[in-house]
Design a protein around this motif. Structure first.
Motif, mmCIF file in Angstrom:
data_model
loop_
_atom_site.group_PDB
_atom_site.id
_atom_site.type_symbol
_atom_site.label_atom_id
_atom_site.label_comp_id
_atom_site.label_asym_id
_atom_site.label_seq_id
_atom_site.Cartn_x
_atom_site.Cartn_y
_atom_site.Cartn_z
ATOM 1 N N GLU A 1 0.837 -1.209 0.000
ATOM 2 C CA GLU A 1 0.000 0.000 0.000
ATOM 3 C C GLU A 1 0.872 1.258 0.000
ATOM 4 O O GLU A 1 0.587 2.210 -0.728
ATOM 5 C CB GLU A 1 -0.933 0.011 1.215
ATOM 6 N N LEU A 2 1.953 1.247 0.806
ATOM 7 C CA LEU A 2 2.849 2.398 0.794
ATOM 8 C C LEU A 2 3.550 2.506 -0.552
ATOM 9 O O LEU A 2 3.684 3.596 -1.097
ATOM 10 C CB LEU A 2 3.878 2.345 1.932
ATOM 11 N N TRP A 3 3.960 1.370 -1.124
ATOM 12 C CA TRP A 3 4.640 1.427 -2.416
ATOM 13 C C TRP A 3 3.730 2.026 -3.478
ATOM 14 O O TRP A 3 4.185 2.808 -4.321
ATOM 15 C CB TRP A 3 5.167 0.071 -2.867
ATOM 16 N N ASP A 4 2.436 1.703 -3.469
ATOM 17 C CA ASP A 4 1.503 2.287 -4.444
ATOM 18 C C ASP A 4 1.524 3.812 -4.352
ATOM 19 O O ASP A 4 1.512 4.507 -5.374
ATOM 20 C CB ASP A 4 0.072 1.785 -4.206
ATOM 21 N N GLU B 1 5.033 5.057 -5.506
ATOM 22 C CA GLU B 1 5.126 4.938 -6.964
ATOM 23 C C GLU B 1 4.322 6.039 -7.658
ATOM 24 O O GLU B 1 4.772 6.608 -8.652
ATOM 25 C CB GLU B 1 4.629 3.560 -7.392
ATOM 26 N N ALA B 2 3.155 6.358 -7.121
ATOM 27 C CA ALA B 2 2.352 7.442 -7.694
ATOM 28 C C ALA B 2 3.109 8.771 -7.605
ATOM 29 O O ALA B 2 3.128 9.541 -8.577
ATOM 30 C CB ALA B 2 1.002 7.541 -6.984
ATOM 31 N N CYS B 3 3.757 9.022 -6.467
ATOM 32 C CA CYS B 3 4.573 10.238 -6.309
ATOM 33 C C CYS B 3 5.702 10.262 -7.325
ATOM 34 O O CYS B 3 5.993 11.296 -7.932
ATOM 35 C CB CYS B 3 5.168 10.313 -4.903
ATOM 36 N N GLN B 4 6.338 9.119 -7.504
ATOM 37 C CA GLN B 4 7.460 9.030 -8.426
ATOM 38 C C GLN B 4 6.984 9.206 -9.869
ATOM 39 O O GLN B 4 7.609 9.918 -10.650
ATOM 40 C CB GLN B 4 8.183 7.685 -8.228
ATOM 41 N N ASP B 5 5.849 8.578 -10.220
ATOM 42 C CA ASP B 5 5.295 8.698 -11.572
ATOM 43 C C ASP B 5 4.948 10.144 -11.913
ATOM 44 O O ASP B 5 5.056 10.556 -13.071
ATOM 45 C CB ASP B 5 4.040 7.833 -11.733
ATOM 46 N N GLU B 6 4.519 10.896 -10.894
ATOM 47 C CA GLU B 6 4.156 12.303 -11.103
ATOM 48 C C GLU B 6 5.374 13.231 -11.047
ATOM 49 O O GLU B 6 5.218 14.443 -11.196
ATOM 50 C CB GLU B 6 3.123 12.748 -10.060
ATOM 51 N N GLY B 7 6.564 12.668 -10.778
ATOM 52 C CA GLY B 7 7.769 13.486 -10.727
ATOM 53 C C GLY B 7 7.902 14.305 -9.460
ATOM 54 O O GLY B 7 8.589 15.321 -9.436
ATOM 55 N N ILE C 1 8.874 12.900 -6.418
ATOM 56 C CA ILE C 1 10.023 12.356 -5.698
ATOM 57 C C ILE C 1 10.880 11.576 -6.677
ATOM 58 O O ILE C 1 10.441 11.254 -7.787
ATOM 59 C CB ILE C 1 9.616 11.426 -4.523
ATOM 60 N N LYS C 2 12.103 11.263 -6.251
ATOM 61 C CA LYS C 2 12.981 10.398 -7.043
ATOM 62 C C LYS C 2 13.793 9.542 -6.088
ATOM 63 O O LYS C 2 13.946 9.878 -4.911
ATOM 64 C CB LYS C 2 13.894 11.225 -7.944
ATOM 65 N N GLY C 3 14.286 8.416 -6.584
ATOM 66 C CA GLY C 3 15.215 7.594 -5.812
ATOM 67 C C GLY C 3 14.599 6.468 -5.015
ATOM 68 O O GLY C 3 15.321 5.731 -4.353
ATOM 69 N N ALA C 4 13.277 6.312 -5.040
ATOM 70 C CA ALA C 4 12.642 5.213 -4.304
ATOM 71 C C ALA C 4 12.683 3.947 -5.150
ATOM 72 O O ALA C 4 12.445 3.990 -6.352
ATOM 73 C CB ALA C 4 11.192 5.564 -3.974
ATOM 74 N N THR C 5 13.012 2.826 -4.519
ATOM 75 C CA THR C 5 13.005 1.540 -5.222
ATOM 76 C C THR C 5 12.417 0.486 -4.301
ATOM 77 O O THR C 5 12.278 0.705 -3.101
ATOM 78 C CB THR C 5 14.428 1.101 -5.645
ATOM 79 N N HIS C 6 12.080 -0.648 -4.896
ATOM 80 C CA HIS C 6 11.618 -1.773 -4.081
ATOM 81 C C HIS C 6 11.982 -3.075 -4.774
ATOM 82 O O HIS C 6 12.166 -3.128 -5.975
ATOM 83 C CB HIS C 6 10.119 -1.676 -3.791
ATOM 84 N N ALA C 7 12.124 -4.101 -3.970
ATOM 85 C CA ALA C 7 12.380 -5.451 -4.462
ATOM 86 C C ALA C 7 11.478 -6.372 -3.661
ATOM 87 O O ALA C 7 11.444 -6.280 -2.430
ATOM 88 C CB ALA C 7 13.844 -5.827 -4.272
ATOM 89 N N SER C 8 10.752 -7.223 -4.352
ATOM 90 C CA SER C 8 9.706 -8.017 -3.711
ATOM 91 C C SER C 8 8.809 -7.031 -2.978
ATOM 92 O O SER C 8 8.316 -6.104 -3.581
ATOM 93 C CB SER C 8 10.286 -9.074 -2.780
ATOM 94 N N THR D 1 15.531 8.416 -1.226
ATOM 95 C CA THR D 1 14.422 9.159 -1.802
ATOM 96 C C THR D 1 14.554 10.646 -1.490
ATOM 97 O O THR D 1 14.880 11.026 -0.371
ATOM 98 C CB THR D 1 13.079 8.630 -1.257
ATOM 99 N N LYS D 2 14.328 11.465 -2.491
ATOM 100 C CA LYS D 2 14.399 12.919 -2.359
ATOM 101 C C LYS D 2 13.193 13.539 -3.056
ATOM 102 O O LYS D 2 12.671 12.989 -4.011
ATOM 103 C CB LYS D 2 15.665 13.466 -3.045
ATOM 104 N N LEU D 3 12.776 14.701 -2.565
ATOM 105 C CA LEU D 3 11.762 15.475 -3.260
ATOM 106 C C LEU D 3 12.394 16.155 -4.463
ATOM 107 O O LEU D 3 13.536 16.608 -4.393
ATOM 108 C CB LEU D 3 11.190 16.556 -2.336
ATOM 109 N N THR D 4 11.656 16.246 -5.546
ATOM 110 C CA THR D 4 12.087 17.027 -6.697
ATOM 111 C C THR D 4 11.598 18.464 -6.494
ATOM 112 O O THR D 4 10.842 18.751 -5.558
ATOM 113 C CB THR D 4 11.466 16.467 -7.988
ATOM 114 N N ALA D 5 11.992 19.354 -7.398
ATOM 115 C CA ALA D 5 11.493 20.732 -7.334
ATOM 116 C C ALA D 5 9.969 20.720 -7.443
ATOM 117 O O ALA D 5 9.284 21.458 -6.729
ATOM 118 C CB ALA D 5 12.118 21.569 -8.444
ATOM 119 N N ASN D 6 9.426 19.868 -8.311
ATOM 120 C CA ASN D 6 7.965 19.748 -8.431
ATOM 121 C C ASN D 6 7.349 19.283 -7.118
ATOM 122 O O ASN D 6 6.267 19.742 -6.747
ATOM 123 C CB ASN D 6 7.583 18.762 -9.541
#
Length: 95
Positions: free
Chosen positions: A34-37, A40-46, A48-55, A63-68
């Protein structure tokens, strides 16, 4: 279980990342997926950047905030005025 406001979780997550914290799913009372969803939505919208997941393990320490993302938080500062941090989070995210 009470309904949670995913938008508020997203804003809280971004605020915590901006403040140098790494929130965990347990902070929100939700699952890793649920948190990854939300992440991921934040990342898709630009926002944040730098978040990853495995399994179902989240890697958010880079993870960092972008200017947006910073602008997005600023645009929603009226909502964030009521945000008291992770300690008060459970009450804040309930509908």
């Amino acid at each position: 279980k009470m309904a949670i406001d995913k938008f508020k979780i997203m804003l809280s997550f971004m605020r915590e990342i901006n403040d140098g914290n790494v929130p965990k799913p347990s902070d929100y009372g939700i699952s890793n997926n649920e948190l990854w969803d939300i992440v991921e939505a934040c990342q898709d919208e630009g926002l944040i950047k730098g978040a990853t997941h495995a399994s179902s393990i989240l890697f958010l320490d880079k993870t960092k905030l972008t200017a947006n993302g910073m602008e997005y938080l600023h645009q929603h500062s009226d909502i964030m005025k009521t945000y008291k941090g992770l300690k008060e989070l459970q009450n804040w995210v309930l509908f």
